[in-house]
Design a protein around this motif. Structure first.
Motif, PDB file in Angstrom:
ATOM      1  N   SER A 276      28.777  23.559   3.790  1.00 56.69           N
ATOM      2  CA  SER A 276      28.574  24.967   3.439  1.00 56.69           C
ATOM      3  C   SER A 276      29.313  25.250   2.146  1.00 56.69           C
ATOM      4  CB  SER A 276      29.120  25.865   4.543  1.00 56.69           C
ATOM      5  OG  SER A 276      30.528  25.864   4.503  1.00 56.69           O
ATOM      6  N   LYS A 277      29.082  26.397   1.575  1.00 55.26           N
ATOM      7  CA  LYS A 277      29.836  26.747   0.367  1.00 55.26           C
ATOM      8  C   LYS A 277      31.298  26.997   0.751  1.00 55.26           C
ATOM      9  CE  LYS A 277      29.635  31.750  -0.251  1.00 55.26           C
ATOM     10  NZ  LYS A 277      28.760  32.281   0.804  1.00 55.26           N
ATOM     11  N   GLY A 278      32.180  26.708  -0.206  1.00 56.31           N
ATOM     12  CA  GLY A 278      33.592  26.993   0.022  1.00 56.31           C
ATOM     13  C   GLY A 278      34.383  25.907   0.710  1.00 56.31           C
ATOM     14  N   VAL A 279      33.798  24.710   0.888  1.00 53.39           N
ATOM     15  CA  VAL A 279      34.571  23.618   1.494  1.00 53.39           C
ATOM     16  C   VAL A 279      34.585  22.399   0.582  1.00 53.39           C
ATOM     17  CG1 VAL A 279      34.071  24.385   3.849  1.00 53.39           C
ATOM     18  CG2 VAL A 279      32.639  22.621   2.799  1.00 53.39           C
TER      19      VAL A 279
ATOM     20  N   ARG B 273      35.512  16.958  -4.396  1.00 50.17           N
ATOM     21  CA  ARG B 273      34.620  17.964  -4.965  1.00 50.17           C
ATOM     22  C   ARG B 273      34.619  19.200  -4.075  1.00 50.17           C
ATOM     23  NH1 ARG B 273      35.293  14.632  -8.014  1.00 50.17           N
ATOM     24  NH2 ARG B 273      33.824  13.304  -9.118  1.00 50.17           N
ATOM     25  N   PHE B 274      34.455  20.339  -4.741  1.00 50.95           N
ATOM     26  CA  PHE B 274      34.443  21.604  -4.021  1.00 50.95           C
ATOM     27  C   PHE B 274      33.064  22.234  -4.139  1.00 50.95           C
ATOM     28  CE2 PHE B 274      35.331  26.252  -3.881  1.00 50.95           C
ATOM     29  CZ  PHE B 274      35.853  26.302  -2.604  1.00 50.95           C
TER      30      PHE B 274
ATOM     31  N   ILE C 278      39.583  25.224   4.789  1.00 52.33           N
ATOM     32  CA  ILE C 278      39.635  26.631   4.381  1.00 52.33           C
ATOM     33  C   ILE C 278      39.332  26.794   2.891  1.00 52.33           C
ATOM     34  CG2 ILE C 278      41.215  27.350   6.213  1.00 52.33           C
ATOM     35  CD1 ILE C 278      43.484  27.214   4.111  1.00 52.33           C
ATOM     36  N   GLY C 279      39.177  25.677   2.199  1.00 50.01           N
ATOM     37  CA  GLY C 279      38.783  25.757   0.785  1.00 50.01           C
ATOM     38  C   GLY C 279      39.875  26.177  -0.169  1.00 50.01           C
ATOM     39  N   CYS C 280      41.130  25.731   0.074  1.00 50.97           N
ATOM     40  CA  CYS C 280      42.218  26.109  -0.835  1.00 50.97           C
ATOM     41  C   CYS C 280      42.293  25.205  -2.064  1.00 50.97           C
ATOM     42  CB  CYS C 280      43.561  26.125  -0.115  1.00 50.97           C
ATOM     43  SG  CYS C 280      44.177  24.492   0.365  1.00 50.97           S
ATOM     44  N   ARG C 281      41.646  24.047  -1.974  1.00 50.55           N
ATOM     45  CA  ARG C 281      41.534  23.099  -3.094  1.00 50.55           C
ATOM     46  C   ARG C 281      42.871  22.466  -3.491  1.00 50.55           C
ATOM     47  NH1 ARG C 281      39.406  27.428  -4.243  1.00 50.55           N
ATOM     48  NH2 ARG C 281      40.352  27.955  -6.219  1.00 50.55           N
TER      49      ARG C 281
ATOM     50  N   GLN D   1      24.539  41.240   2.100  1.00 45.71           N
ATOM     51  CA  GLN D   1      23.821  39.974   1.939  1.00 45.71           C
ATOM     52  C   GLN D   1      24.379  38.866   2.823  1.00 45.71           C
ATOM     53  OE1 GLN D   1      23.230  39.072  -2.388  1.00 45.71           O
ATOM     54  NE2 GLN D   1      24.167  41.068  -2.615  1.00 45.71           N
ATOM     55  N   LEU D   2      25.539  39.129   3.418  1.00 49.74           N
ATOM     56  CA  LEU D   2      26.174  38.080   4.231  1.00 49.74           C
ATOM     57  C   LEU D   2      25.731  38.130   5.692  1.00 49.74           C
ATOM     58  CD1 LEU D   2      29.922  37.816   3.142  1.00 49.74           C
ATOM     59  CD2 LEU D   2      28.139  36.098   2.935  1.00 49.74           C
TER      60      LEU D   2
ATOM     61  N   PHE E 213      31.453  25.134  -4.950  1.00 49.54           N
ATOM     62  CA  PHE E 213      31.684  26.441  -5.556  1.00 49.54           C
ATOM     63  C   PHE E 213      30.584  27.433  -5.195  1.00 49.54           C
ATOM     64  CE2 PHE E 213      34.596  23.924  -8.057  1.00 49.54           C
ATOM     65  CZ  PHE E 213      35.649  24.792  -8.253  1.00 49.54           C
ATOM     66  N   SER E 214      29.365  26.912  -4.917  1.00 44.51           N
ATOM     67  CA  SER E 214      28.312  27.818  -4.438  1.00 44.51           C
ATOM     68  C   SER E 214      27.618  27.178  -3.237  1.00 44.51           C
ATOM     69  CB  SER E 214      27.314  28.149  -5.539  1.00 44.51           C
ATOM     70  OG  SER E 214      27.118  27.044  -6.368  1.00 44.51           O
TER      71      SER E 214
ATOM     72  N   TYR F  51      34.450  19.509   7.787  1.00 40.77           N
ATOM     73  CA  TYR F  51      33.894  20.599   6.966  1.00 40.77           C
ATOM     74  C   TYR F  51      33.920  21.938   7.696  1.00 40.77           C
ATOM     75  CZ  TYR F  51      31.856  16.399   4.866  1.00 40.77           C
ATOM     76  OH  TYR F  51      31.670  15.157   4.326  1.00 40.77           O
TER      77      TYR F  51
END
Lengths: 316, 410
Positions: A245-248, A219-220, A204-207, A46-47, A222-223, A200
């Motif tokens: 995008s998702k994940g940032v 805010r992250f 890398i979305g490590c939060r 799906q990716l 998540f989807s 963005y």
């Protein structure tokens, strides 16, 4: 199993030729292993279309030459067009010399209508489902500043309610931002005009920044963000309101796509009570300078030592 | 030179060959671990497609089971030093034979810890941004960049020391001290540093009073020096049961002595923190109150933390009493402390830091099924690695796997 075979299995020193039976056995193990592996990886199909090589190899914002930036902006515009069907104007507006932004909020005036929350979402192309909001309004009982006593999810027909005051909280654009300090890849930094921004395309979305912020301003995604096509604000900027995008991570950036061009933030413009004041602190004639000089302003969690550029005051 | 290289390649090939050879029981165990690993991999692929909303994490509780397991495993890896110090500093004979087994465990634990960080990333495809010189590495300012550096170096140090000593044993040569001793001493300091830096990751956040305490580093180290050796005590017994490798009880009891002290210190530090927070009773106590007693009717972690306290306290009593001079009681104490510290240093440490949020909101966290499967998958993969490392090293240590004479002479 024959004696010979048994020895073959038990003796680790034996790396000689293997028997037919053993060969078949290992072949079966290997085949089922590979089949299981492929099955486990199957969701990745799906990716397929989402990977973008240009974005993958793109350099950090600060290392992009003006020419490279031009290409990046074009690529972003093309992507937005494909996904949302609108042709956006994607820019990279730089900070102005001699400008440092500050924000002040009059708590005596705020009625907790949350129009700022929604104007912000409309302006900054946040995901609508799930809805990402940069501003959180706390309904506080009068007589305390203990935020644990605040109500985050009040849902009433008519505001303001007797015995309460309302406190909107958004990114405080700290002078000493803990979020910038902790980012392992310098994906977030403070600009010369005092705004802390996020690349963005580099995050890398490590939060870690989300954990570090004492104001819960980040805010992250998540989807994958979803924005209805008709809701897209085509006036976009690289470091602020272009779709994420998702994940940032994302957060309030004082609407820099507006404020760097002399306009006011969306949350201020929509405020029906005039609780909000925004401006250049380096200009002594500005309204914000007047407020900071003449009102008894305070900041949230002063003990955190982050030196926010977001001030509160009571006027009555 | 070419011959040396060929010998080394042949060594590696034989190691691979050995890891595929074994009894039915061995095959069953490996199949079991492989299946769990693949289920975890499948769950991770789903997370890659749909994003981290597949987990139980939210903007309010933005770290969960992944970072909890990561923190715990860094401690487990650091604990290998509890075998290294006695052997190399105090020339302890009992532990000399098993020191490599501890270091091999450190390798597996670090790999698991790193995987837990990777699965926690929103954009793992941008992993290269973390590579020094190629990406943009915020070193030395970000504690996370420090952690990436120290963990990877610790992994390399252990791989080098184990790899070198095992290969020399395989070649039937005496290891040259200059090639491994300096690295052993560096790894001692390094082991302490990996867990300290991991503690700093949390302790350095001024906005999170629950973590923002100088005692966090010492508490991490003290508790890891129980859970790590406890795990090693258990795995040594598995090894002597399922292989020809002889491990004397004395080695286990030496570790018991170390755990006695570490558990006492760990409990003492815990009581210090407990007292200061609750007696002061400032607004900062909210997270701790949530953890131990529940806050405004929210109490998801309360049964967990008291279970952990009960386990750790029972383990402490057992370690101190002469009862644990019998293997049975020692094992019970080890199991209790492995589990107790996993709860306390994992979920019990990470989650309350986020509850309430800095704005006073209370949102609780429960890991999702997909998230749990990913965690199980990583643990299974870690055990898979550890099993393979042991399967190949033990024949070398026993002298069963060594260079063939013609190769040596050539």
């Amino acid at each position: 199993m024959s004696e010979e075979n048994k020895e073959n299995n038990d003796n680790p020193l034996n790396t000689g030729p293997i028997s037919r039976r053993d060969f078949l056995k290992r072949g079966a193990v290997l085949t089922s292993g590979i089949t299981a592996m492929v099955a486990a990886l199957s969701p990745l199909k799906q990716l397929e279309d989402t990977f973008d090589m240009e974005e993958f190899v793109q350099k950090h914002y600060k290392e992009l030459t003006p020419k490279e930036m031009e290409g990046v902006l074009k690529r972003i515009a093309k992507k937005v067009e494909k996904k949302y069907g609108t042709t956006p104007n994607v820019q990279d507006i730089k900070p102005q010399e001699g400008v440092e932004f500050s924000y002040a909020l009059n708590l005596s005036r705020c009625i907790g209508c949350r129009r700022c929350v929604h104007a912000c979402v409309d302006e900054n192309n946040q995901s609508r489902s799930p809805e990402v909001q940069y501003i959180r309004v706390l309904k506080m009982p009068q007589g305390t500043m203990d935020m644990e006593k605040g109500d985050h999810h009040y849902n009433v027909k008519k505001v303001p309610e007797e015995g309460h005051f309302y406190m909107p909280v958004q990114c405080h654009q700290c002078e000493k931002p803990p979020c910038v300090k902790v980012c392992p890849v310098e994906a977030t930094w403070q600009e010369p005009d005092g705004i802390t921004v996020i690349d963005y395309d580099w995050c890398i979305g490590c939060r870690y920044c989300e954990a570090a912020c004492p104001y819960w301003a980040r805010r992250f995604n998540f989807s994958e963000p979803s924005i209805p096509k008709e809701k897209i604000n085509p006036n976009m900027n690289y470091l602020s309101n272009r779709p994420r995008s998702k994940g940032v991570m994302e957060k309030c950036h004082f609407c820099l796509q507006r404020t760097r061009e002399g306009k006011l933030p969306a949350c201020l413009e929509v405020c029906p009570t005039g609780s909000r004041t925004f401006g250049n602190i380096l200009d002594p004639e500005s309204e914000i300078s007047y407020i900071l000089k003449n009102k008894r302003v305070f900041v949230l969690k002063e003990e955190a030592g982050t030196l926010p550029r977001f001030f509160y005051y009571f006027d009555k | 030179m070419a011959k040396a290289l060929l010998n080394y390649i042949s060594f590696l090939c034989r190691c691979v060959a050995i890891s595929f050879k074994g009894s039915t029981r061995f095959y069953a165990w490996m199949t079991f671990l492989t299946v769990l690993t693949l289920i975890g991999l499948n769950a991770y692929c789903k997370q890659l497609v749909h994003g981290l909303h597949m987990t139980g994490m939210t903007d309010q509780v933005s770290w969960g089971a992944y970072i909890a397991n990561f923190t715990y495993l860094v401690g487990m890896a650091a604990a290998a030093v509890m075998l290294v110090i006695p052997v190399y500093l105090y020339k302890n004979k009992e532990l000399e034979d098993v020191v490599i087994i501890g270091e091999l465990f450190a390798i597996a634990a670090i790999i698991m810890a790193l995987l837990f960080v990777v699965v926690d990333l929103g954009r793992p495809d941008r992993f290269w941004h973390l590579i020094p010189f190629i990406g943009k590495f915020n070193w030395p300012i970000s504690m996370l960049s420090w952690d990436v550096v120290v963990l990877n170096i610790y992994l390399l140090l252990n791989m080098h020391v184990c790899g070198y000593l095992l290969y020399m044993r395989y070649l039937r040569r005496k290891p040259t001290k200059a090639f491994y001793l300096p690295f052993v001493f560096i790894s001692i300091i390094w082991a302490v540093s990996i867990h300290t830096v991991t503690a700093f990751l949390f302790a350095g956040l001024g906005g999170r009073p629950f973590w923002n305490t100088a005692i966090l580093g010492p508490r991490f180290i003290a508790s890891a020096f129980v859970s790590g050796p406890a795990f090693i005590v258990l795995s040594l017994q598995f090894i002597r049961r399922f292989s020809d490798y002889k491990i004397a009880d004395q080695a286990l009891f030496t570790l018991r002595k170390l755990m006695q002290v570490a558990m006492l210190i760990s409990f003492f530090l815990f009581l210090n923190e407990f007292f200061v927070e609750l007696y002061t009773d400032s607004l900062h106590v909210a997270s701790m109150q949530y953890l131990f007693f529940g806050l405004h009717g929210h109490n998801a972690l309360v049964p967990w933390i008291w279970t952990a306290i009960a386990f750790n306290f029972t383990a402490l009593i057992l370690f101190v009493l002469p009862a644990s001079r019998s293997i049975k009681w020692l094992n019970l104490a080890c199991i209790l402390s492995v589990v107790g510290i996993w709860i306390e240093k994992g979920m019990g440490l990470i989650i309350p830091g986020f509850i309430p949020t800095p704005l006073g909101e209370i949102v609780e966290y429960t890991p999702s099924w997909n998230e749990i499967l990913i965690c199980v998958g990583i643990w299974a993969f870690g055990f898979l690695i550890y099993t393979i490392l042991l399967k190949t090293s033990i024949p070398v240590l026993l002298g069963k796997l060594h260079i063939k004479h013609k190769e040596a002479k050539k």
